[in-house]
Design a protein around this motif. Structure first.
Motif, PDB file in Angstrom:
ATOM      1  N   ASN A 171      52.352  50.462  56.591  1.00 25.59           N
ATOM      2  CA  ASN A 171      50.945  50.763  56.826  1.00 25.59           C
ATOM      3  C   ASN A 171      50.644  50.777  58.329  1.00 25.59           C
ATOM      4  OD1 ASN A 171      48.335  51.341  55.844  1.00 25.59           O
ATOM      5  ND2 ASN A 171      47.739  49.192  55.995  1.00 25.59           N
ATOM      6  N   GLY A 172      51.120  49.759  59.027  1.00 25.96           N
ATOM      7  CA  GLY A 172      50.898  49.684  60.469  1.00 25.96           C
ATOM      8  C   GLY A 172      51.534  50.841  61.217  1.00 25.96           C
ATOM      9  N   LEU A 173      52.758  51.198  60.857  1.00 25.45           N
ATOM     10  CA  LEU A 173      53.421  52.334  61.507  1.00 25.45           C
ATOM     11  C   LEU A 173      52.658  53.630  61.266  1.00 25.45           C
ATOM     12  CD1 LEU A 173      57.210  51.600  60.885  1.00 25.45           C
ATOM     13  CD2 LEU A 173      56.001  51.623  63.084  1.00 25.45           C
ATOM     14  N   ALA A 174      52.155  53.801  60.060  1.00 28.02           N
ATOM     15  CA  ALA A 174      51.365  55.006  59.758  1.00 28.02           C
ATOM     16  C   ALA A 174      50.121  55.047  60.637  1.00 28.02           C
ATOM     17  CB  ALA A 174      50.979  55.035  58.281  1.00 28.02           C
ATOM     18  N   TYR A 175      49.465  53.916  60.812  1.00 25.58           N
ATOM     19  CA  TYR A 175      48.272  53.867  61.658  1.00 25.58           C
ATOM     20  C   TYR A 175      48.611  54.168  63.112  1.00 25.58           C
ATOM     21  CZ  TYR A 175      45.568  51.590  57.892  1.00 25.58           C
ATOM     22  OH  TYR A 175      44.921  51.287  56.724  1.00 25.58           O
ATOM     23  N   VAL A 176      49.764  53.701  63.579  1.00 24.02           N
ATOM     24  CA  VAL A 176      50.166  53.941  64.970  1.00 24.02           C
ATOM     25  C   VAL A 176      50.548  55.406  65.170  1.00 24.02           C
ATOM     26  CG1 VAL A 176      51.962  53.442  66.685  1.00 24.02           C
ATOM     27  CG2 VAL A 176      50.853  51.559  65.465  1.00 24.02           C
ATOM     28  N   VAL A 177      51.381  55.916  64.290  1.00 20.76           N
ATOM     29  CA  VAL A 177      51.923  57.265  64.456  1.00 20.76           C
ATOM     30  C   VAL A 177      50.873  58.343  64.195  1.00 20.76           C
ATOM     31  CG1 VAL A 177      53.606  58.897  63.503  1.00 20.76           C
ATOM     32  CG2 VAL A 177      54.272  56.548  63.965  1.00 20.76           C
ATOM     33  N   ALA A 178      49.997  58.101  63.229  1.00 21.62           N
ATOM     34  CA  ALA A 178      49.027  59.132  62.827  1.00 21.62           C
ATOM     35  C   ALA A 178      47.598  58.615  62.897  1.00 21.62           C
ATOM     36  CB  ALA A 178      49.358  59.620  61.418  1.00 21.62           C
ATOM     37  N   GLY A 229      45.066  59.410  64.730  1.00 23.03           N
ATOM     38  CA  GLY A 229      44.038  60.460  64.805  1.00 23.03           C
ATOM     39  C   GLY A 229      43.755  61.088  63.450  1.00 23.03           C
ATOM     40  N   PRO A 230      44.778  61.688  62.811  1.00 22.69           N
ATOM     41  CA  PRO A 230      44.535  62.310  61.509  1.00 22.69           C
ATOM     42  C   PRO A 230      44.075  61.311  60.436  1.00 22.69           C
ATOM     43  CG  PRO A 230      46.641  63.043  62.404  1.00 22.69           C
ATOM     44  CD  PRO A 230      46.115  61.970  63.312  1.00 22.69           C
ATOM     45  N   LEU A 231      44.672  60.119  60.420  1.00 19.25           N
ATOM     46  CA  LEU A 231      44.249  59.124  59.432  1.00 19.25           C
ATOM     47  C   LEU A 231      42.832  58.644  59.714  1.00 19.25           C
ATOM     48  CD1 LEU A 231      47.472  56.992  58.842  1.00 19.25           C
ATOM     49  CD2 LEU A 231      46.328  58.525  57.223  1.00 19.25           C
ATOM     50  N   GLY A 232      42.495  58.509  60.986  1.00 18.67           N
ATOM     51  CA  GLY A 232      41.139  58.117  61.351  1.00 18.67           C
ATOM     52  C   GLY A 232      40.116  59.123  60.850  1.00 18.67           C
ATOM     53  N   ARG A 233      40.432  60.411  61.030  1.00 19.63           N
ATOM     54  CA  ARG A 233      39.518  61.453  60.530  1.00 19.63           C
ATOM     55  C   ARG A 233      39.452  61.431  59.006  1.00 19.63           C
ATOM     56  NH1 ARG A 233      41.935  63.730  64.883  1.00 19.63           N
ATOM     57  NH2 ARG A 233      43.535  64.864  63.726  1.00 19.63           N
ATOM     58  N   LEU A 234      40.589  61.242  58.354  1.00 19.64           N
ATOM     59  CA  LEU A 234      40.619  61.200  56.889  1.00 19.64           C
ATOM     60  C   LEU A 234      39.788  60.029  56.346  1.00 19.64           C
ATOM     61  CD1 LEU A 234      41.829  62.172  54.134  1.00 19.64           C
ATOM     62  CD2 LEU A 234      43.660  60.496  54.539  1.00 19.64           C
ATOM     63  N   GLY A 282      39.998  56.633  65.550  1.00 12.30           N
ATOM     64  CA  GLY A 282      41.446  56.666  65.702  1.00 12.30           C
ATOM     65  C   GLY A 282      41.980  55.620  66.664  1.00 12.30           C
ATOM     66  N   THR A 283      41.241  55.353  67.730  1.00 13.31           N
ATOM     67  CA  THR A 283      41.673  54.333  68.693  1.00 13.31           C
ATOM     68  C   THR A 283      41.669  52.953  68.048  1.00 13.31           C
ATOM     69  OG1 THR A 283      40.766  55.666  70.485  1.00 13.31           O
ATOM     70  CG2 THR A 283      41.215  53.351  70.974  1.00 13.31           C
ATOM     71  N   PHE A 284      40.632  52.681  67.281  1.00 13.99           N
ATOM     72  CA  PHE A 284      40.565  51.413  66.552  1.00 13.99           C
ATOM     73  C   PHE A 284      41.728  51.315  65.569  1.00 13.99           C
ATOM     74  CE2 PHE A 284      39.158  49.071  62.765  1.00 13.99           C
ATOM     75  CZ  PHE A 284      38.910  47.835  63.325  1.00 13.99           C
ATOM     76  N   LEU A 285      41.986  52.405  64.849  1.00 10.24           N
ATOM     77  CA  LEU A 285      43.067  52.423  63.863  1.00 10.24           C
ATOM     78  C   LEU A 285      44.421  52.213  64.544  1.00 10.24           C
ATOM     79  CD1 LEU A 285      42.910  52.685  60.822  1.00 10.24           C
ATOM     80  CD2 LEU A 285      43.378  55.119  61.063  1.00 10.24           C
TER      81      LEU A 285
END
Length: 136
Positions: free
Chosen positions: A33-40, A42-47, A52-55
């Motif tokens: 979960n953490g790696l997904a938040y780091v790597v993506a 921006g897109p996950l933040g929009r989803l 995105g910076t917080f994520l």
């Protein structure tokens, strides 16, 4: 929670092995979960409707937390005090996730679903770890 149910979930009746397996599962899920938040972030933040910076920051924290939990899971005998800290941190995470959903975030529909699902998952890890810790 019964010993039989816990043993079925962890495939062992030995409390220390059960605890280590629950810690390892927590570390794996949290790390991914953490790696997904780091790597993506921006897109996950929009989803999810979350900045995105917080994520990204949350993702870095989760990766570090997962590393610590993984370290505990790999110990021959997980020390009770650090495991208790993990349990309490998981419970705090679950509570803060719901509070953030209700008080601070304005998530998308996906975020409004994801936040409680991950909070319940983390709370579930806390319950399993606490139950196993009591038996150690």
């Amino acid at each position: 929670m019964s010993v039989t149910l816990l043993a079925g979930i962890s495939r062992t009746t030995e409390p220390q092995a059960m605890l280590r397996r629950f810690l390892a599962l927590d570390a794996m899920v949290t790390g991914v979960n953490g790696l997904a938040y780091v790597v993506a972030s921006g897109p996950l933040g929009r989803l999810l409707g979350i900045d995105g910076t917080f994520l990204f920051g949350v993702g870095v924290f989760l990766v570090l937390f997962a590393a610590g939990v993984g370290f505990l899971a790999n110990r021959r005998q997980a020390p009770p005090l650090p495991v208790q800290v993990v349990v309490e941190a998981n419970l705090l995470w679950a509570v803060l996730s719901v509070a953030a959903l209700l008080l601070w975030f304005e998530p998308t529909t996906a975020g409004a679903v994801w936040i409680p699902v991950q909070a319940l998952t983390v709370a579930g890890f806390a319950v399993l770890q606490w139950s196993a810790l009591r038996r150690v």
